[in-house]
Structure formats: C-alpha cells, structure tokens
Design a protein around this motif. Sequence first.
Motif, mmCIF file in Angstrom:
data_model
loop_
_atom_site.group_PDB
_atom_site.id
_atom_site.type_symbol
_atom_site.label_atom_id
_atom_site.label_comp_id
_atom_site.label_asym_id
_atom_site.label_seq_id
_atom_site.Cartn_x
_atom_site.Cartn_y
_atom_site.Cartn_z
ATOM 1 N N ASN A 94 -0.995 -5.072 -14.045
ATOM 2 C CA ASN A 94 -2.464 -4.988 -14.043
ATOM 3 C C ASN A 94 -3.149 -5.845 -15.097
ATOM 4 O O ASN A 94 -4.087 -6.583 -14.796
ATOM 5 C CB ASN A 94 -2.901 -3.520 -14.246
ATOM 6 C CG ASN A 94 -2.403 -2.651 -13.111
ATOM 7 O OD1 ASN A 94 -2.491 -3.041 -11.946
ATOM 8 N ND2 ASN A 94 -1.856 -1.501 -13.435
ATOM 9 N N ILE A 95 -2.691 -5.720 -16.342
ATOM 10 C CA ILE A 95 -3.446 -6.329 -17.437
ATOM 11 C C ILE A 95 -3.435 -7.858 -17.354
ATOM 12 O O ILE A 95 -4.482 -8.509 -17.389
ATOM 13 C CB ILE A 95 -2.888 -5.835 -18.791
ATOM 14 C CG1 ILE A 95 -3.117 -4.322 -18.893
ATOM 15 C CG2 ILE A 95 -3.542 -6.554 -19.953
ATOM 16 C CD1 ILE A 95 -2.423 -3.646 -20.042
ATOM 17 N N SER A 136 0.778 -17.318 -17.516
ATOM 18 C CA SER A 136 0.234 -17.418 -18.872
ATOM 19 C C SER A 136 -0.688 -18.631 -18.960
ATOM 20 O O SER A 136 -0.700 -19.475 -18.055
ATOM 21 C CB SER A 136 1.372 -17.522 -19.897
ATOM 22 O OG SER A 136 2.249 -18.595 -19.583
ATOM 23 N N LEU A 137 -1.459 -18.676 -20.038
ATOM 24 C CA LEU A 137 -2.417 -19.785 -20.195
ATOM 25 C C LEU A 137 -2.505 -20.157 -21.663
ATOM 26 O O LEU A 137 -2.503 -19.268 -22.524
ATOM 27 C CB LEU A 137 -3.785 -19.340 -19.668
ATOM 28 C CG LEU A 137 -4.808 -20.434 -19.326
ATOM 29 C CD1 LEU A 137 -5.709 -19.974 -18.185
ATOM 30 C CD2 LEU A 137 -5.643 -20.852 -20.521
ATOM 31 N N GLU A 142 -12.648 -12.655 -26.480
ATOM 32 C CA GLU A 142 -12.270 -11.256 -26.226
ATOM 33 C C GLU A 142 -10.924 -11.193 -25.487
ATOM 34 O O GLU A 142 -10.041 -10.419 -25.869
ATOM 35 C CB GLU A 142 -13.345 -10.520 -25.422
ATOM 36 C CG GLU A 142 -12.917 -9.072 -25.185
ATOM 37 C CD GLU A 142 -13.971 -8.200 -24.495
ATOM 38 O OE1 GLU A 142 -15.160 -8.563 -24.494
ATOM 39 O OE2 GLU A 142 -13.559 -7.145 -23.960
ATOM 40 N N VAL A 143 -10.767 -12.020 -24.459
ATOM 41 C CA VAL A 143 -9.506 -11.981 -23.716
ATOM 42 C C VAL A 143 -8.346 -12.416 -24.618
ATOM 43 O O VAL A 143 -7.262 -11.827 -24.586
ATOM 44 C CB VAL A 143 -9.574 -12.844 -22.434
ATOM 45 C CG1 VAL A 143 -8.240 -12.835 -21.699
ATOM 46 C CG2 VAL A 143 -10.694 -12.356 -21.514
ATOM 47 N N MET A 150 -5.711 -13.270 -16.774
ATOM 48 C CA MET A 150 -5.601 -14.664 -16.288
ATOM 49 C C MET A 150 -6.898 -15.074 -15.589
ATOM 50 O O MET A 150 -7.445 -16.148 -15.843
ATOM 51 C CB MET A 150 -4.427 -14.827 -15.307
ATOM 52 C CG MET A 150 -3.078 -15.080 -15.927
ATOM 53 S SD MET A 150 -2.950 -16.571 -16.936
ATOM 54 C CE MET A 150 -2.863 -17.877 -15.711
ATOM 55 N N ALA A 151 -7.381 -14.198 -14.709
ATOM 56 C CA ALA A 151 -8.598 -14.519 -13.960
ATOM 57 C C ALA A 151 -9.791 -14.674 -14.909
ATOM 58 O O ALA A 151 -10.546 -15.657 -14.824
ATOM 59 C CB ALA A 151 -8.867 -13.436 -12.918
#
Length: 346
Positions: free
Chosen positions: A228-229, A33-34, A251-252, A234-235
């Motif tokens: 997947n999501i 997570s971030l 958006e992310v 994260m990237a």
Amino acid sequence: KVYRASTTAPVNIAVVKYWGKRDPKLNLPTNSSLSVTLSQADLRTLTTASCAASFADGDSLMLNGELSDISGARTQACFRELRARRAALEAADPSLPKLSQMALKLVSENNFPTAAGLASSAAGFAALVQAIANLYELPDSPSQLSLVARQGSGSACRSLFGGYVAWRMGDKEDGSDSMADLVAPASHWPNMRALILVVSAAKKGVSSTSGMQQTVATSGLFQQRISNIVPANMASMEQAVKARDFAKFAEVTMRESNSFHACCADTYPPIFYMNDVSKAAIRAVESINAKAGKTIAAYTFDAGPNCVVYYLDEEAPTVLGAFSDVLGSGVTGWKEGSAGVKSSVK
Ligand code: DP6
C-alpha cells in the motif's frame, strides 16, 4: 592495440526507497523506487575500461588504487551480459574487433568516501556498466543498460540518467521489465539542492543487501509498506516532481524515509541505521519548517546515519544557516572538515 573508454556516473539518493528483493539472484525488487541524481562535481565515480588481446591475466578492477575482488556473482553477471551484447554485434558485423573475447581492465575512482553509506555501489556499478558499454560501442539506451546495472546493485540502475529517475519493479520472473526510466531531467527542476551531512564516514554496520533480506523475512510492517504505502508514494512523488511541488515532494520524501526506517526497526532482530546525530538532523529540519511556516527542507536517510537534506536554492541561506547552528560539532563533515557538502542536483 589497447581499446579504451572512460565515463563518470553520479550518486543518486532515493526519495522513494528500494528495500526488499523478490529475487536476490536477479536483484529484482519488491517495490518500485524513485531517486534524485546528485551533481557529479561533488559525488561521482570515474571509471576507465580497457581491453586488448595482449591482456593475459583475465579481468581486473582497481578501485581507488586497490585491486578489487570481481569474482562475486553480481560483477560477473554485469561482465557476462555486456560481453553477450558485444558478441551479438560482432556476430552481425564480422569486421568488428572481437573485444568480447579480450580481458577487461577497469580502473575506478570515487571522489567521496567509499562505503560510507553514500550510495557508492550505485555510482560504482553504473560507471562500470557505462564504461564497458562505451568501450564496446553498444547501441543500448540508458534504460536497456539499467537492466545490467541493476544486477550489479539495485540502486545502480537509477544512476545512468541524471535528473529524477524511477526504477519500475516490473513483474516478469526473468526481470526483463525491471528497469529504470527518466521521470524528468535535472533541468526540469534546476533549483533543487541536496545537503549531505556526513555523520559518520565509517563503514556501515548491516549492509543494505543483507538488511533488506532480513526485513523481507521477518517484518510484518513491510508487507503493508510494499502493498500500500510505496505504490501511493510513487504516484504522489511523480506528480510532485512533474508539478515542481516542493511541499509535496518533501512530505513524501520524509514519510518514505520514516517508513523505511520503521520497517528496519520492525525487522527481528531490529536494525538501526540512524543514530542520535541523525535524529538531531530530523529535529533540525522540523524546526526549520516550523519557523518558516511552510515546508522548505526534507530529510532522508539510507542504510547508514548520514543525512541528506533536499531544499530549493532560494532557501539556501535559511536551511544552511540553521544547520550550522543546530548541529555544530555532531557532524564530522568531509572534504576539509566542512559541515557538509552542498551539492547541486545533476
Ligand atoms: C536504502 O542498491 O545498495 O539506499 O541491490 O543489494 O546492492 P543491493 O542494494 P542497494 O540498496 C539501496 C538501499 C537504499 C535505498 C535506495 O537506494 O533506494
């Protein structure tokens, strides 16, 4: 002699969400997570830790003036880990006072409503761990301390750095690689702002701890999310932060919030954290972005109805103006009934 140290720890709000444990005992997550750290001027926990050979009645914690239960496994794990680290220092240098053998007294205060879905456990455990680490004069880095804070509350491991922080899920069974690191300091993107809309300051319905376990156990969508999501998000999020690309960041952030709440709805029985006012806040952000012809605001929601909106300082008049028009009376606000709190990112 009484030994004493104080510290503050900030609140963090995830833009890639932690939701799911692969090991509830060690608090190991199903995904990385971030988060963005909020300014301590607005949201923080202040904790003082003290110890003395004369403190006879065992460890204690006062939270906002009330005696708090510290018998839980998570708090005990934090105490045990920190004492072990101190004991190792004392063993290496016998001239050090044996603080590891003394009772701890902790006094903690939030400058915001506790348990209102405002990540109080994150700031709370981060401050507890940092205050004891300071008292014990531990040489540990924030990442090393994040291993301890994680055991108190997962999100707490992201509140020891300031700025933009990633919690890497790790893959070791003992959790020794499930720790946080700094993606970028706050100064890297100093015009980032967060508006916190307090829709309800009531204590939340389903706690994150229990909600996420129900999701892990029952949601099929969740499997898609963690395999997947989240890795893709994260990237993208790390790239967006490094490049200071607000449109991508936004958006992310919004997709992540939606994906997390979709998994809550896919939990059986379903969990709903957002209410009608929360949904009105989403519409408001969409209309702000549509009017601007570009993405200048992003919403995110945790395990409660309150909305956090990220935007850049130069867009403050547009974003704040639109919110006061659209939401009006739905937001109860806090601190003298203001419609929300403008918080600069620490
Ligand atoms: C939705 O850190 O409160 O805010 O580890 O069980 O204490 P525990 O959970 P907690 O969960 C936070 C969930 C979240 C998302 C996030 O902060 O990443």
